[in-house]
Design an enzyme around this catalytic site. Structure first.
Site, PDB file in Angstrom:
ATOM      1  N   HIS A   1       0.827  -1.201   0.000  1.00 59.36           N
ATOM      2  CA  HIS A   1       0.000   0.000   0.000  1.00 59.36           C
ATOM      3  C   HIS A   1       0.865   1.256   0.000  1.00 59.36           C
ATOM      4  O   HIS A   1       0.537   2.250  -0.655  1.00 59.36           O
ATOM      5  CB  HIS A   1      -0.918  -0.023   1.225  1.00 59.36           C
ATOM      6  CG  HIS A   1      -1.694   1.234   1.428  1.00 59.36           C
ATOM      7  ND1 HIS A   1      -1.351   2.175   2.382  1.00 59.36           N
ATOM      8  CD2 HIS A   1      -2.784   1.724   0.793  1.00 59.36           C
ATOM      9  CE1 HIS A   1      -2.205   3.172   2.339  1.00 59.36           C
ATOM     10  NE2 HIS A   1      -3.084   2.936   1.376  1.00 59.36           N
TER      11      HIS A   1
ATOM     12  N   GLU B   1       2.095   1.973  -3.412  1.00 59.79           N
ATOM     13  CA  GLU B   1       0.994   2.561  -4.194  1.00 59.79           C
ATOM     14  C   GLU B   1       0.968   4.083  -4.005  1.00 59.79           C
ATOM     15  O   GLU B   1       0.839   4.847  -4.972  1.00 59.79           O
ATOM     16  CB  GLU B   1      -0.344   1.947  -3.772  1.00 59.79           C
ATOM     17  CG  GLU B   1      -1.553   2.575  -4.443  1.00 59.79           C
ATOM     18  CD  GLU B   1      -2.762   2.671  -3.533  1.00 59.79           C
ATOM     19  OE1 GLU B   1      -3.360   3.767  -3.467  1.00 59.79           O
ATOM     20  OE2 GLU B   1      -3.096   1.673  -2.877  1.00 59.79           O
TER      21      GLU B   1
ATOM     22  N   GLU C   1      -4.245   8.044   7.344  1.00 64.91           N
ATOM     23  CA  GLU C   1      -5.202   7.098   6.752  1.00 64.91           C
ATOM     24  C   GLU C   1      -5.513   5.975   7.742  1.00 64.91           C
ATOM     25  O   GLU C   1      -6.666   5.547   7.877  1.00 64.91           O
ATOM     26  CB  GLU C   1      -4.628   6.520   5.456  1.00 64.91           C
ATOM     27  CG  GLU C   1      -5.620   5.702   4.657  1.00 64.91           C
ATOM     28  CD  GLU C   1      -5.076   5.239   3.317  1.00 64.91           C
ATOM     29  OE1 GLU C   1      -5.793   4.492   2.620  1.00 64.91           O
ATOM     30  OE2 GLU C   1      -3.936   5.602   2.960  1.00 64.91           O
TER      31      GLU C   1
END
Length: 425
Positions: free
Chosen positions: A46, A49, A126
């Site tokens: 992640h 990404e 996040e």
């Protein structure tokens, strides 16, 4: 009708031309996700990404965003347990720009130390945002219960301690193993010329030589029976129930999807009607399957008042037993569920993004793309005995796992209710 090509360096390309639309969607699918991580680098898929949007050799972060924004397109990405996808949707005449931007991001990321440190803060926020969602926490806790210490239990975002440890060396090691041509599928759906686009892709990636990266041998996880709870100051109790399902790529998927629609996957399902509509015991209640390469799960979620735990749990067990033991699925339910499944599928075909996603993911993880006719035939061919077989398979009390999140001061009382209701022999 879709077309499949393999470039000289090993990149697989799947394409579907849809001449009556004015858009095109393109996705670069990489077989990299939290399943391929370890305890020490959990979250790195992640994080990479994120980092691919922070700058390449040709563009900085702002220029990457402006390249697609300035032509009215959409650019985004997501990371899952078994794959990562970078995608864009643009007007058909702007496909070359989308290929250039996405290709540049994937081929030429900078991974600057300064940007790595800044992005750690972004990802931490996040994670904090996710921590504010008890429903999401419950689903992740269920994965821990189902898969124990297997990598399928790892959170996609990672954890604070692993996130803090990331540096360029860790990131580059993972990137070099997984971001290789024979681990990538390019999926394109919309209005474009196939030959011209294939030539463009071939030219763009001609210098990216054939390279083999990961060589992973999976150990299939064992699903047994586990109960996990977590305290969080919330009004509701968030309850997740997970059982063993089926892996991706099996024809038994379609009986399972029909069973899910009947049981809890829609507003007309038995669970929704009996718990919400008839008794008003919950606002949100649903079931859903998850599928991985070698295993799957069938899951139930309900958000409820903690005082209603025993009542709601008894209703869930009653609905399970109604299907499993009484085998009381009607022809009308099967027909409606099939039509619902076909309707959702056909409506999804109107989106180039949906078509691109279905082709890309299936080619990446199954090495096969099913035609629309094949899928509709598979749905229509499901018989009642196929659904009963799936109910016997997934509604196995020895494989039931429970996770809950809520303001529970007396865990023993909650655990006793759950064990008595779900784990009884």
């Amino acid at each position: 009708m879709y077309n499949k090509f393999i470039l000289e360096n090993g990149i697989t390309v799947v394409m579907e031309k849809i001449p009556y639309v004015k858009s095109v969607s393109i996705g670069f699918w990489i077989e990299a996700g939290s399943r391929y991580e370890t305890v020490k680098n959990n979250g790195v898929s992640h994080f990479i990404e994120h980092m691919l949007f922070k700058g390449s050799k040709k563009r900085n972060a702002k220029e990457i965003a402006e390249s697609i924004d300035s032509i009215g397109g959409q650019l985004n990405a997501f990371t899952g347990k078994e794959c990562t996808c970078y995608y864009a949707k643009v007007l058909d005449n702007h496909l070359p720009i989308a290929i250039d931007v996405l290709g540049d991001m994937i081929l030429n990321p900078k991974f600057q130390e300064e940007e790595i440190e800044k992005e750690k803060t972004v990802v931490m926020e996040e994670i904090n945002m996710y921590e504010d969602s008890p429903e999401e926490i419950a689903h992740d806790l269920l994965a821990e219960a189902l898969f124990n210490r297997h990598s399928l239990s790892y959170p996609i975002l990672g954890k604070e301690n692993t996130l803090k440890s990331f540096n360029k060396s860790i990131i580059m090691d993972y990137y070099n193993r997984f971001y290789v041509p024979d681990n990538i599928v390019v999926s394109i759906a919309g209005n474009f010329d196939i030959d011209t686009t294939l030539d463009l892709l071939t030219s763009y990636f001609k210098d990216w030589g054939l390279r083999h990266g990961k060589n992973e041998e999976f150990q299939k996880p064992e699903i047994n029976q586990t109960l996990k709870g977590r305290y969080k100051d919330t009004e509701q109790l968030h309850l997740c129930i997970g059982m063993q399902g089926i892996p991706q790529g099996e024809d038994k998927l379609y009986p399972l999807l029909i069973l899910n629609n009947i049981f809890g996957g829609s507003m007309s399902s038995r669970l929704f009607q009996s718990i919400r509509e008839e008794r008003g015991l919950a606002y949100s209640v649903y079931s859903y399957p998850t599928l991985y390469k070698d295993i799957g799960t069938f899951n139930i979620y309900v958000g409820l008042n903690p005082n209603q735990l025993e009542n709601v749990s008894n209703i869930i067990i009653k609905e399970i037993e109604g299907i499993k033991e009484k085998k009381n699925i009607t022809r009308e339910e099967i027909y409606k569920s099939k039509e619902q499944l076909k309707g959702n599928y056909i409506l999804g075909l109107e989106s180039t993004s949906s078509r691109m996603s279905a082709m890309g993911k299936n080619q990446l993880l199954l090495n096969k793309v099913y035609t629309q006719r094949e899928i509709l035939q598979k749905i229509d061919s499901v018989k009642c005995e196929d659904i009963i077989y799936m109910a016997d398979l997934v509604f196995n009390k020895e494989k039931i796992n429970i996770a809950y999140v809520g303001k529970i001061n007396d865990n023993k009382k909650v655990n006793d209710i759950i064990k008595k209701t779900y784990f009884r022999s």
